[in-house]
Write a protein that holds these residues in place. Structure first.
Motif, PDB file in Angstrom:
ATOM      1  N   PHE A   1       0.833  -1.199   0.000  1.00 52.56           N
ATOM      2  CA  PHE A   1       0.000   0.000   0.000  1.00 52.56           C
ATOM      3  C   PHE A   1       0.874   1.258   0.000  1.00 52.56           C
ATOM      4  CE2 PHE A   1      -2.033   3.478   2.210  1.00 52.56           C
ATOM      5  CZ  PHE A   1      -3.285   3.553   1.619  1.00 52.56           C
ATOM      6  N   ILE A   2       1.872   1.274   0.868  1.00 52.16           N
ATOM      7  CA  ILE A   2       2.775   2.430   0.970  1.00 52.16           C
ATOM      8  C   ILE A   2       3.472   2.669  -0.362  1.00 52.16           C
ATOM      9  CG2 ILE A   2       4.899   3.284   2.068  1.00 52.16           C
ATOM     10  CD1 ILE A   2       3.966   1.618   4.593  1.00 52.16           C
ATOM     11  N   ARG A   3       4.003   1.614  -0.949  1.00 48.64           N
ATOM     12  CA  ARG A   3       4.724   1.749  -2.227  1.00 48.64           C
ATOM     13  C   ARG A   3       3.794   2.242  -3.344  1.00 48.64           C
ATOM     14  NH1 ARG A   3       9.678   2.601  -2.149  1.00 48.64           N
ATOM     15  NH2 ARG A   3       9.904   1.726  -4.193  1.00 48.64           N
ATOM     16  N   GLN A   4       2.590   1.707  -3.396  1.00 46.71           N
ATOM     17  CA  GLN A   4       1.639   2.121  -4.430  1.00 46.71           C
ATOM     18  C   GLN A   4       1.271   3.599  -4.261  1.00 46.71           C
ATOM     19  OE1 GLN A   4       0.800   0.294  -7.022  1.00 46.71           O
ATOM     20  NE2 GLN A   4      -0.531   1.841  -7.872  1.00 46.71           N
ATOM     21  N   ALA A   5       1.042   4.013  -3.025  1.00 49.18           N
ATOM     22  CA  ALA A   5       0.716   5.414  -2.772  1.00 49.18           C
ATOM     23  C   ALA A   5       1.880   6.316  -3.165  1.00 49.18           C
ATOM     24  CB  ALA A   5       0.350   5.609  -1.295  1.00 49.18           C
ATOM     25  N   GLN A   6       3.101   5.897  -2.891  1.00 49.33           N
ATOM     26  CA  GLN A   6       4.273   6.672  -3.299  1.00 49.33           C
ATOM     27  C   GLN A   6       4.374   6.752  -4.819  1.00 49.33           C
ATOM     28  OE1 GLN A   6       7.297   4.537  -0.757  1.00 49.33           O
ATOM     29  NE2 GLN A   6       8.021   6.646  -0.534  1.00 49.33           N
TER      30      GLN A   6
ATOM     31  N   ILE B   1       2.106   6.896  -6.969  1.00 48.01           N
ATOM     32  CA  ILE B   1       1.175   7.855  -7.565  1.00 48.01           C
ATOM     33  C   ILE B   1       1.363   9.261  -6.992  1.00 48.01           C
ATOM     34  CG2 ILE B   1      -0.503   6.136  -8.304  1.00 48.01           C
ATOM     35  CD1 ILE B   1      -2.243   6.919  -5.916  1.00 48.01           C
ATOM     36  N   GLY B   2       2.479   9.456  -6.278  1.00 52.34           N
ATOM     37  CA  GLY B   2       2.872  10.802  -5.919  1.00 52.34           C
ATOM     38  C   GLY B   2       2.729  11.223  -4.475  1.00 52.34           C
ATOM     39  N   PHE B   3       2.196  10.384  -3.616  1.00 50.26           N
ATOM     40  CA  PHE B   3       2.035  10.778  -2.227  1.00 50.26           C
ATOM     41  C   PHE B   3       3.366  10.684  -1.490  1.00 50.26           C
ATOM     42  CE2 PHE B   3      -2.336   9.692  -3.327  1.00 50.26           C
ATOM     43  CZ  PHE B   3      -3.032  10.758  -2.758  1.00 50.26           C
ATOM     44  N   SER B   4       3.656  11.700  -0.675  1.00 47.59           N
ATOM     45  CA  SER B   4       4.856  11.673   0.159  1.00 47.59           C
ATOM     46  C   SER B   4       4.630  10.697   1.311  1.00 47.59           C
ATOM     47  CB  SER B   4       5.117  13.077   0.729  1.00 47.59           C
ATOM     48  OG  SER B   4       4.101  13.409   1.669  1.00 47.59           O
ATOM     49  N   LEU B   5       5.694  10.364   2.024  1.00 47.38           N
ATOM     50  CA  LEU B   5       5.540   9.451   3.155  1.00 47.38           C
ATOM     51  C   LEU B   5       4.669  10.067   4.248  1.00 47.38           C
ATOM     52  CD1 LEU B   5       9.036   7.746   3.478  1.00 47.38           C
ATOM     53  CD2 LEU B   5       6.903   6.769   2.624  1.00 47.38           C
ATOM     54  N   ALA B   6       4.750  11.364   4.443  1.00 45.63           N
ATOM     55  CA  ALA B   6       3.878  12.021   5.429  1.00 45.63           C
ATOM     56  C   ALA B   6       2.418  11.892   5.002  1.00 45.63           C
ATOM     57  CB  ALA B   6       4.266  13.486   5.583  1.00 45.63           C
ATOM     58  N   GLU B   7       2.161  12.063   3.710  1.00 41.59           N
ATOM     59  CA  GLU B   7       0.799  11.916   3.205  1.00 41.59           C
ATOM     60  C   GLU B   7       0.337  10.464   3.288  1.00 41.59           C
ATOM     61  OE1 GLU B   7       0.828  15.562  -0.048  1.00 41.59           O
ATOM     62  OE2 GLU B   7       1.748  13.636  -0.573  1.00 41.59           O
ATOM     63  N   VAL B   8       1.249   9.532   3.052  1.00 39.33           N
ATOM     64  CA  VAL B   8       0.920   8.113   3.173  1.00 39.33           C
ATOM     65  C   VAL B   8       0.536   7.810   4.617  1.00 39.33           C
ATOM     66  CG1 VAL B   8       1.845   5.758   3.059  1.00 39.33           C
ATOM     67  CG2 VAL B   8       2.332   7.369   1.215  1.00 39.33           C
ATOM     68  N   ALA B   9       1.266   8.381   5.567  1.00 34.21           N
ATOM     69  CA  ALA B   9       0.932   8.171   6.979  1.00 34.21           C
ATOM     70  C   ALA B   9      -0.481   8.663   7.266  1.00 34.21           C
ATOM     71  CB  ALA B   9       1.948   8.873   7.877  1.00 34.21           C
ATOM     72  N   GLU B  10      -0.860   9.803   6.677  1.00 32.20           N
ATOM     73  CA  GLU B  10      -2.227  10.314   6.850  1.00 32.20           C
ATOM     74  C   GLU B  10      -3.244   9.351   6.248  1.00 32.20           C
ATOM     75  OE1 GLU B  10      -2.387  14.205   5.124  1.00 32.20           O
ATOM     76  OE2 GLU B  10      -0.897  15.013   6.511  1.00 32.20           O
ATOM     77  N   LEU B  11      -2.945   8.835   5.073  1.00 36.33           N
ATOM     78  CA  LEU B  11      -3.853   7.881   4.437  1.00 36.33           C
ATOM     79  C   LEU B  11      -3.994   6.616   5.273  1.00 36.33           C
ATOM     80  CD1 LEU B  11      -2.736   8.228   0.705  1.00 36.33           C
ATOM     81  CD2 LEU B  11      -4.868   9.062   1.728  1.00 36.33           C
TER      82      LEU B  11
END
Length: 151
Positions: free
Chosen positions: A54-59, A61-71
């Motif tokens: 999930f983290i890798r897929q979100a990255q 498509i452009g999400f930063s790690l901080a944004e991934v943490a929010e997701l």
């Protein structure tokens, strides 16, 4: 399907990442580090591999790690609404569009520089280098404009 209770090496392979990536995600608090049993080898459950994917897929498509943490927080919150995730995706798309617009301006500036270049001669008379040396028209600072104008 991934095997439950995998070593870090097997979990990394199953998730398609390196061991260092798993350790990095642990340090960032994106995944939990399993406790170390007496046998000495930490084991990772299938859920961790799924979370890493999930983290890798979100990255990707452009999400930063901080944004991934929010997701991830939204995903874990039973009160969260899909609209919250949608709003973040809309915001990310707007950021991407702004970057594309900026890249389009940069390409146009480069096209202009290339078109003004005679393609030969002494480098001291290079129109491209000369244009980069000048302050952009109407600019207060050198970083306020991405385009170059021929004078």
């Amino acid at each position: 399907m991934a095997k439950a209770n995998m070593t870090i090496g097997r979990a990394a392979k199953a998730a398609g990442v390196r061991i260092a990536t798993i350790r990095f995600y642990e340090r960032r608090g994106l995944i939990a580090q399993p406790r170390k049993p007496e046998s000495g080898y930490r084991t990772y459950p299938d859920e961790t591999v799924s979370r890493i994917r999930f983290i890798r897929q979100a990255q990707e498509i452009g999400f930063s790690l901080a944004e991934v943490a929010e997701l991830l927080s939204l995903r874990a919150d039973p009160r969260a609404d899909c609209g919250d995730v949608r709003a973040r995706a809309i915001g990310k798309r707007a950021e991407v569009q702004a970057k594309l617009d900026q890249l389009t301006q940069i390409r146009a500036a480069l096209d202009e520089l290339i078109a003004s270049c005679p393609g030969g001669g002494n480098v001291r008379a290079c129109t491209i280098l000369d244009a980069m040396q000048r302050e952009p028209a109407g600019a207060e600072t050198a970083t306020s404009s991405t385009t170059f104008r021929s004078r």
